[in-house]
Design a protein around this motif. Structure first.
Motif, PDB file in Angstrom:
ATOM      1  N   ARG A  50      84.401  70.929  -3.702  1.00  7.77           N
ATOM      2  CA  ARG A  50      85.108  70.196  -4.761  1.00  7.77           C
ATOM      3  C   ARG A  50      84.379  68.877  -5.064  1.00  7.77           C
ATOM      4  NH1 ARG A  50      90.297  69.874  -2.720  1.00  7.77           N
ATOM      5  NH2 ARG A  50      90.643  71.942  -3.555  1.00  7.77           N
ATOM      6  N   ALA A  51      83.942  68.209  -4.027  1.00  9.02           N
ATOM      7  CA  ALA A  51      83.240  66.936  -4.215  1.00  9.02           C
ATOM      8  C   ALA A  51      81.913  67.142  -4.932  1.00  9.02           C
ATOM      9  CB  ALA A  51      83.023  66.257  -2.868  1.00  9.02           C
ATOM     10  N   VAL A  52      81.157  68.141  -4.515  1.00  4.19           N
ATOM     11  CA  VAL A  52      79.852  68.403  -5.126  1.00  4.19           C
ATOM     12  C   VAL A  52      80.023  68.834  -6.586  1.00  4.19           C
ATOM     13  CG1 VAL A  52      77.830  69.907  -5.037  1.00  4.19           C
ATOM     14  CG2 VAL A  52      78.728  68.918  -2.924  1.00  4.19           C
ATOM     15  N   LYS A  53      80.991  69.701  -6.853  1.00  2.31           N
ATOM     16  CA  LYS A  53      81.215  70.195  -8.219  1.00  2.31           C
ATOM     17  C   LYS A  53      81.664  69.094  -9.178  1.00  2.31           C
ATOM     18  CE  LYS A  53      82.280  74.965  -7.063  1.00  2.31           C
ATOM     19  NZ  LYS A  53      83.338  75.993  -6.973  1.00  2.31           N
ATOM     20  N   SER A  54      82.196  68.013  -8.650  1.00  2.00           N
ATOM     21  CA  SER A  54      82.639  66.916  -9.520  1.00  2.00           C
ATOM     22  C   SER A  54      81.471  66.293 -10.275  1.00  2.00           C
ATOM     23  CB  SER A  54      83.368  65.840  -8.717  1.00  2.00           C
ATOM     24  OG  SER A  54      82.457  65.054  -7.970  1.00  2.00           O
ATOM     25  N   GLY A  55      80.280  66.390  -9.707  1.00  2.00           N
ATOM     26  CA  GLY A  55      79.105  65.814 -10.355  1.00  2.00           C
ATOM     27  C   GLY A  55      79.029  64.301 -10.250  1.00  2.00           C
ATOM     28  N   ALA A  56      79.893  63.722  -9.444  1.00  2.00           N
ATOM     29  CA  ALA A  56      79.913  62.263  -9.298  1.00  2.00           C
ATOM     30  C   ALA A  56      78.719  61.791  -8.470  1.00  2.00           C
ATOM     31  CB  ALA A  56      81.209  61.819  -8.644  1.00  2.00           C
ATOM     32  N   ARG A  57      78.143  60.691  -8.878  1.00  2.00           N
ATOM     33  CA  ARG A  57      77.034  60.084  -8.126  1.00  2.00           C
ATOM     34  C   ARG A  57      77.568  59.252  -6.969  1.00  2.00           C
ATOM     35  NH1 ARG A  57      73.007  60.205  -5.557  1.00  2.00           N
ATOM     36  NH2 ARG A  57      71.388  58.650  -5.745  1.00  2.00           N
ATOM     37  N   ILE A  58      78.755  58.699  -7.145  1.00  2.36           N
ATOM     38  CA  ILE A  58      79.412  57.914  -6.091  1.00  2.36           C
ATOM     39  C   ILE A  58      80.738  58.600  -5.766  1.00  2.36           C
ATOM     40  CG2 ILE A  58      80.483  55.713  -5.491  1.00  2.36           C
ATOM     41  CD1 ILE A  58      78.568  54.414  -7.541  1.00  2.36           C
ATOM     42  N   ILE A  59      80.965  58.871  -4.484  1.00  2.00           N
ATOM     43  CA  ILE A  59      82.221  59.465  -4.040  1.00  2.00           C
ATOM     44  C   ILE A  59      82.816  58.555  -2.979  1.00  2.00           C
ATOM     45  CG2 ILE A  59      83.344  61.444  -2.948  1.00  2.00           C
ATOM     46  CD1 ILE A  59      81.066  63.173  -4.096  1.00  2.00           C
ATOM     47  N   ALA A  60      83.969  57.977  -3.296  1.00  2.00           N
ATOM     48  CA  ALA A  60      84.678  57.107  -2.360  1.00  2.00           C
ATOM     49  C   ALA A  60      85.799  57.912  -1.727  1.00  2.00           C
ATOM     50  CB  ALA A  60      85.245  55.898  -3.090  1.00  2.00           C
ATOM     51  N   LEU A  61      85.868  57.888  -0.408  1.00  2.00           N
ATOM     52  CA  LEU A  61      86.856  58.662   0.335  1.00  2.00           C
ATOM     53  C   LEU A  61      87.944  57.748   0.873  1.00  2.00           C
ATOM     54  CD1 LEU A  61      84.176  60.705   2.238  1.00  2.00           C
ATOM     55  CD2 LEU A  61      85.740  61.666   0.560  1.00  2.00           C
ATOM     56  N   SER A  62      89.176  58.148   0.662  1.00  2.89           N
ATOM     57  CA  SER A  62      90.325  57.384   1.142  1.00  2.89           C
ATOM     58  C   SER A  62      90.679  57.868   2.555  1.00  2.89           C
ATOM     59  CB  SER A  62      91.494  57.605   0.185  1.00  2.89           C
ATOM     60  OG  SER A  62      92.583  56.817   0.553  1.00  2.89           O
ATOM     61  N   VAL A  63      90.689  56.938   3.501  1.00 10.25           N
ATOM     62  CA  VAL A  63      90.872  57.305   4.912  1.00 10.25           C
ATOM     63  C   VAL A  63      92.238  56.850   5.423  1.00 10.25           C
ATOM     64  CG1 VAL A  63      89.924  57.101   7.234  1.00 10.25           C
ATOM     65  CG2 VAL A  63      88.391  57.019   5.280  1.00 10.25           C
ATOM     66  N   TYR A  64      92.899  57.767   6.091  1.00 10.56           N
ATOM     67  CA  TYR A  64      94.195  57.499   6.726  1.00 10.56           C
ATOM     68  C   TYR A  64      94.154  58.058   8.143  1.00 10.56           C
ATOM     69  CZ  TYR A  64      95.583  56.786   1.889  1.00 10.56           C
ATOM     70  OH  TYR A  64      95.659  56.339   0.599  1.00 10.56           O
ATOM     71  N   ILE A  65      95.146  57.759   8.932  1.00 18.06           N
ATOM     72  CA  ILE A  65      95.176  58.203  10.318  1.00 18.06           C
ATOM     73  C   ILE A  65      95.158  59.734  10.433  1.00 18.06           C
ATOM     74  CG2 ILE A  65      97.687  58.149  10.560  1.00 18.06           C
ATOM     75  CD1 ILE A  65      97.174  56.976  13.413  1.00 18.06           C
ATOM     76  N   TRP A  66      95.773  60.433   9.469  1.00 14.76           N
ATOM     77  CA  TRP A  66      95.863  61.892   9.549  1.00 14.76           C
ATOM     78  C   TRP A  66      94.630  62.608   9.028  1.00 14.76           C
ATOM     79  CZ3 TRP A  66      99.020  59.051   6.280  1.00 14.76           C
ATOM     80  CH2 TRP A  66      98.712  59.138   4.926  1.00 14.76           C
ATOM     81  N   ASN A  67      93.702  61.903   8.358  1.00 11.33           N
ATOM     82  CA  ASN A  67      92.534  62.583   7.803  1.00 11.33           C
ATOM     83  C   ASN A  67      91.200  62.008   8.264  1.00 11.33           C
ATOM     84  OD1 ASN A  67      92.074  60.269   6.294  1.00 11.33           O
ATOM     85  ND2 ASN A  67      92.493  61.213   4.325  1.00 11.33           N
ATOM     86  N   VAL A  68      91.233  61.093   9.209  1.00  6.43           N
ATOM     87  CA  VAL A  68      90.003  60.384   9.583  1.00  6.43           C
ATOM     88  C   VAL A  68      88.911  61.334  10.070  1.00  6.43           C
ATOM     89  CG1 VAL A  68      90.753  59.812  11.935  1.00  6.43           C
ATOM     90  CG2 VAL A  68      89.073  58.369  10.778  1.00  6.43           C
ATOM     91  N   ASP A  69      89.250  62.333  10.857  1.00  9.51           N
ATOM     92  CA  ASP A  69      88.221  63.239  11.380  1.00  9.51           C
ATOM     93  C   ASP A  69      87.553  64.045  10.270  1.00  9.51           C
ATOM     94  OD1 ASP A  69      88.653  62.409  14.002  1.00  9.51           O
ATOM     95  OD2 ASP A  69      90.187  63.947  14.347  1.00  9.51           O
TER      96      ASP A  69
END
Length: 83
Positions: A50-69
């Protein structure tokens, strides 16, 4: 330059508002921005694709305790893909 703000929720019904507020601020200033959403219940391959298909040059990821890994692993894969 296209930017994607990517949040990986614990469930789709528990979507965080953080990236939506950030996206509104970015778009208001005339920059191209897209919000991507996923769930920790999806495979990492699906999230990566999904991230690659977006075609975005910059991808910022939102981090929370349940998704950090998964976010750290996804960030590593995206960095290696860009190299």
């Amino acid at each position: 330059m296209k930017t994607a703000l990517y949040q990986i929720n614990s469930k789709y019904v528990h979507s965080s508002l953080a990236v939506w507020y950030l996206s509104a601020a970015v778009l208001e200033r005339g920059f191209e921005c897209e919000v991507l959403e996923g769930s920790i219940n999806e495979s990492e391959d699906v999230l990566f694709s999904r991230a690659v298909k977006s075609g975005a040059r910059i991808i910022a990821l939102s981090v929370y305790i349940w998704n950090v890994d998964i976010v750290l692993s996804l960030a590593e894969r995206l960095k290696a893909h860009d190299s």
